[in-house]
Design a protein around this motif. Structure first.
Motif, PDB file in Angstrom:
ATOM      1  N   LEU A 223      31.557  21.035  92.768  1.00 30.69           N
ATOM      2  CA  LEU A 223      33.093  21.804  92.939  1.00 30.69           C
ATOM      3  C   LEU A 223      33.999  20.534  92.786  1.00 30.69           C
ATOM      4  N   TYR A 224      33.729  19.430  93.316  1.00 28.27           N
ATOM      5  CA  TYR A 224      34.800  18.341  93.371  1.00 28.27           C
ATOM      6  C   TYR A 224      35.061  17.983  91.789  1.00 28.27           C
ATOM      7  N   PHE A 225      34.041  18.053  91.207  1.00 28.21           N
ATOM      8  CA  PHE A 225      34.288  17.616  89.610  1.00 28.21           C
ATOM      9  C   PHE A 225      34.962  18.722  88.841  1.00 28.21           C
ATOM     10  N   THR A 226      34.636  20.057  89.220  1.00 23.32           N
ATOM     11  CA  THR A 226      35.158  21.093  88.707  1.00 23.32           C
ATOM     12  C   THR A 226      36.871  21.011  88.986  1.00 23.32           C
ATOM     13  N   GLY A 227      36.954  20.810  90.266  1.00 29.60           N
ATOM     14  CA  GLY A 227      38.540  20.598  90.589  1.00 29.60           C
ATOM     15  C   GLY A 227      39.207  19.707  89.921  1.00 29.60           C
ATOM     16  N   ALA A 228      38.682  18.594  89.704  1.00 31.15           N
ATOM     17  CA  ALA A 228      39.151  17.384  89.312  1.00 31.15           C
ATOM     18  C   ALA A 228      39.569  17.658  87.662  1.00 31.15           C
ATOM     19  N   THR A 229      38.597  18.315  87.031  1.00 28.79           N
ATOM     20  CA  THR A 229      39.078  18.507  85.638  1.00 28.79           C
ATOM     21  C   THR A 229      40.050  19.767  85.324  1.00 28.79           C
ATOM     22  N   ASN A 230      40.135  20.631  86.297  1.00 32.47           N
ATOM     23  CA  ASN A 230      41.195  21.365  86.259  1.00 32.47           C
ATOM     24  C   ASN A 230      42.518  20.963  86.379  1.00 32.47           C
ATOM     25  N   ILE A 231      42.611  19.377  87.229  1.00 35.92           N
ATOM     26  CA  ILE A 231      43.814  18.644  87.307  1.00 35.92           C
ATOM     27  C   ILE A 231      43.891  17.866  86.001  1.00 35.92           C
ATOM     28  N   LEU A 232      42.886  17.451  85.334  1.00 37.84           N
ATOM     29  CA  LEU A 232      43.004  16.822  84.108  1.00 37.84           C
ATOM     30  C   LEU A 232      43.407  17.525  82.990  1.00 37.84           C
ATOM     31  N   TYR A 233      43.334  18.968  83.258  1.00 31.69           N
ATOM     32  CA  TYR A 233      43.607  20.031  82.188  1.00 31.69           C
ATOM     33  C   TYR A 233      45.232  20.241  82.335  1.00 31.69           C
ATOM     34  N   THR A 234      45.446  20.088  83.745  1.00 28.63           N
ATOM     35  CA  THR A 234      47.029  20.341  84.104  1.00 28.63           C
ATOM     36  C   THR A 234      47.861  19.205  83.527  1.00 28.63           C
ATOM     37  N   PHE A 235      47.656  18.233  83.217  1.00 25.62           N
ATOM     38  CA  PHE A 235      48.503  17.184  82.695  1.00 25.62           C
ATOM     39  C   PHE A 235      47.884  16.750  81.378  1.00 25.62           C
ATOM     40  N   GLY A 236      47.062  17.706  80.443  1.00 26.12           N
ATOM     41  CA  GLY A 236      46.769  17.421  79.298  1.00 26.12           C
ATOM     42  C   GLY A 236      47.236  18.410  78.302  1.00 26.12           C
ATOM     43  N   GLY A 237      48.740  18.819  78.710  1.00 23.83           N
ATOM     44  CA  GLY A 237      49.339  19.700  77.890  1.00 23.83           C
ATOM     45  C   GLY A 237      50.105  19.185  76.698  1.00 23.83           C
ATOM     46  N   HIS A 238      49.638  17.926  76.422  1.00 28.13           N
ATOM     47  CA  HIS A 238      50.468  17.257  75.229  1.00 28.13           C
ATOM     48  C   HIS A 238      49.787  17.446  73.660  1.00 28.13           C
ATOM     49  N   ALA A 239      48.860  18.327  73.779  1.00 31.77           N
ATOM     50  CA  ALA A 239      48.396  18.624  72.236  1.00 31.77           C
ATOM     51  C   ALA A 239      49.273  19.125  71.360  1.00 31.77           C
ATOM     52  N   VAL A 240      50.543  19.524  71.694  1.00 32.17           N
ATOM     53  CA  VAL A 240      51.732  19.955  70.956  1.00 32.17           C
ATOM     54  C   VAL A 240      52.747  18.568  70.995  1.00 32.17           C
ATOM     55  N   THR A 241      52.557  17.620  71.261  1.00 31.23           N
ATOM     56  CA  THR A 241      53.365  16.426  71.205  1.00 31.23           C
ATOM     57  C   THR A 241      54.016  16.157  69.950  1.00 31.23           C
ATOM     58  N   VAL A 242      53.263  16.038  68.834  1.00 35.52           N
ATOM     59  CA  VAL A 242      53.744  15.852  67.599  1.00 35.52           C
ATOM     60  C   VAL A 242      54.749  16.658  67.074  1.00 35.52           C
ATOM     61  N   GLU A 243      54.324  18.134  67.312  1.00 36.83           N
ATOM     62  CA  GLU A 243      55.086  19.172  66.855  1.00 36.83           C
ATOM     63  C   GLU A 243      56.548  19.251  67.610  1.00 36.83           C
ATOM     64  N   ILE A 244      56.317  19.117  68.877  1.00 35.97           N
ATOM     65  CA  ILE A 244      57.692  18.806  69.570  1.00 35.97           C
ATOM     66  C   ILE A 244      58.645  17.715  69.167  1.00 35.97           C
ATOM     67  N   MET A 245      58.000  16.505  68.856  1.00 34.73           N
ATOM     68  CA  MET A 245      58.628  15.425  68.255  1.00 34.73           C
ATOM     69  C   MET A 245      59.168  15.830  66.893  1.00 34.73           C
ATOM     70  N   HIS A 246      58.452  16.348  66.099  1.00 35.17           N
ATOM     71  CA  HIS A 246      59.041  16.601  64.724  1.00 35.17           C
ATOM     72  C   HIS A 246      60.240  17.564  64.693  1.00 35.17           C
ATOM     73  N   ALA A 247      60.508  18.351  65.736  1.00 38.28           N
ATOM     74  CA  ALA A 247      61.647  18.992  66.145  1.00 38.28           C
ATOM     75  C   ALA A 247      62.726  18.434  66.418  1.00 38.28           C
ATOM     76  N   MET A 248      62.489  17.351  66.973  1.00 44.32           N
ATOM     77  CA  MET A 248      63.794  16.577  67.157  1.00 44.32           C
ATOM     78  C   MET A 248      64.579  16.002  66.062  1.00 44.32           C
ATOM     79  N   TRP A 249      65.878  15.830  66.614  1.00 50.06           N
ATOM     80  CA  TRP A 249      66.695  15.233  65.539  1.00 50.06           C
ATOM     81  C   TRP A 249      66.453  13.715  65.365  1.00 50.06           C
ATOM     82  N   LYS A 250      65.983  13.185  66.351  1.00 49.87           N
ATOM     83  CA  LYS A 250      65.626  11.654  66.573  1.00 49.87           C
ATOM     84  C   LYS A 250      64.545  11.513  67.213  1.00 49.87           C
TER      85      LYS A 250
END
Length: 472
Positions: A223-250
């Protein structure tokens, strides 16, 4: 090396920004065409925390209060670091390609293309496989969350039926061309999660602790490591970082945007998770959705509705990069017609819809995706790619982006990156993978695949009727 190219790149991006503004201050331009640093910040903050906000109290019940807070801070800062690495590699790749006179006006750069340009086809294949699989299941999770949430407003339909309904609704994201067009949605989405987070915090505090509440976590390694990986998932939402960057003017302004977005997200995730866990304690071990324990009220219904809308937005965030990949595969990426592109994108939604019906395990699926996919996609691969890209003295000397002010040497950079790789590989993927898969299999064994109504309360048996009246 490349200084003139960098200046030209910035000028081109600035010209694009001026062009966007020159379209006039029409309502369409204001709501639809985004590319500023603020747009990127709203996109990152809105995308980073969605349905996972409702599962963090569940994770706290598995971890305990102290570990829950510490791991949120730890993985939040680690996620900000690897997002920074991705932004550095994007700028490096784009600068090199533009020196070769490449143009990206009608092409959205994606993470696997950055890896291909900097490290070759092997890394492209790895990046493509992990990124697409993670985004696929990230979209699946949004659909599952929609069905789980709406059930607490209207339980006349089971969760599986609600999944059918919201699958059809989320399919309309095929009409949103790119991240440029998420300006108003990102703004609204962050407002919705902010309301929900503070509703959870205040409602739990007003409700108070349930009678006989216990806070025994952590009690078991799984249970401990299941909860820990959910938090790892929480702050791992930057799989779309490149696409967001590319949409920027700068795009070069992106470097610290994700980190600043994370600081705001902490104000949502920490108080809400701590308050709900304080109020309900170990009851959360069997209630992965925080809404299920809070009393029904107009405030709760408003939070549910707002989260449903936000999950529609997040579904679009996760799916849009998949749409781009599919368009490139079938040769439709340069097509200007929105309707033609929307039609071409529809096949991407079908497997997502199907998988959400097969694995409706809201909560446990987050941890499994976090351990098996997020660990590599947004932590291990970016750190390794950065180390390999700048492995030679000439690459370090000619790097487009210089070292951050808080890490003045390349040795320190390599130490931090090596720590990220080692930690996530052992703790996130190894121990987290074992725990989350074990828990996931338990859910399959308990509820079965295609579960009609996952974690729904059992219907009360009809009251026994008394003996028939005696006739006299």
């Amino acid at each position: 090396m490349g200084r003139s190219s960098i200046i030209e790149d910035e000028l081109e991006q600035e010209a694009d920004g001026v062009e966007e503004k020159a379209r006039g201050f029409s309502t369409k331009s204001f709501l639809w065409h985004g590319g500023s640093a603020w747009d990127a910040w709203f996109s990152c903050a809105s995308n980073q925390v969605a349905q996972v906000l409702l599962t963090l109290p569940y994770s706290f019940s598995q971890l305990g209060m102290v570990s829950g807070v510490i791991l949120q801070l730890f993985y939040g800062f680690m996620g900000g670091w690897t997002a920074y690495l991705i932004s550095v590699l994007y700028v490096e790749y784009r600068t090199r390609k533009e020196k070769e006179n490449a143009s990206f006006r009608n092409h959205v750069i994606q993470w696997f293309e950055v890896l291909d340009g900097l490290l070759g086809p092997f890394w492209k294949a790895i990046g493509l496989a992990f990124n697409c699989t993670f985004l696929l299941f990230g979209s699946v999770i949004q659909l599952i969350a929609c069905a789980s949430n709406i059930y607490y407003i209207d339980d006349r339909l089971d969760k599986r039926t609600w999944t059918y309904v919201f699958g059809a609704c989320c399919a309309t994201t095929v009409f949103i061309p790119s991240f440029h067009n998420y300006r108003i949605w990102s703004f609204l989405g962050l407002g919705m999660t902010t309301y929900t987070a503070w509703y959870l915090t205040i409602a739990a505090a007003v409700h108070g602790q349930v009678e006989g509440v216990t806070h025994t976590g952590p009690t078991r390694f799984v249970l401990y490591f299941t909860g820990a990986t959910n938090i790892l998932y929480t702050f791992g939402g930057h799989a779309v970082t490149v696409e967001i960057m590319h949409a920027m003017w700068k795009p070069r302004k992106f470097k610290y945007i994700y980190f600043l977005a994370t600081l705001y997200v902490f104000t949502l995730t920490l108080p809400s998770a701590a308050a709900v866990y304080w109020a309900f304690g170990d009851q959360l071990l069997n209630h992965s959705n925080a809404f299920s324990l809070l009393p029904k009220s107009g405030w709760r219904d408003a939070a549910v509705i707002l989260m449903l809308i936000h999950q529609f937005i997040t579904f679009g965030f996760a799916c849009t990069p998949l749409y781009f990949v599919w368009e490139k595969v079938i040769g439709m990426h340069d097509t200007e017609s929105i309707c033609m592109r929307a039609l071409a994108r529809l096949p991407v939604v079908i497997p997502i819809w199907f998988l959400a019906i097969v694995f409706p395990f809201f909560g446990p699926i987050n941890s499994a995706v976090g351990a098996l996919l997020v660990s590599f996609t947004v932590y291990i691969i970016p750190a390794m790619a950065h180390m390999l890209t700048y492995r030679t003295p000439s690459a370090r000397q000619n790097a487009v982006e210089k070292l951050p002010f808080f890490l003045p040497s390349w040795t320190a950079m390599y130490v931090v990156n090596a720590f990220v790789v080692g930690w996530v590989l052992v703790v996130g993927f190894g121990l987290g993978g074992w725990a989350s898969v074990t828990n996931f299999v338990k859910q399959v064994d308990t509820f079965g695949l295609f579960a009609k109504c996952y974690q729904c309360p059992k219907p009360h048996p009809p009251a026994a009727s008394g003996p028939p009246p005696r006739l006299h």
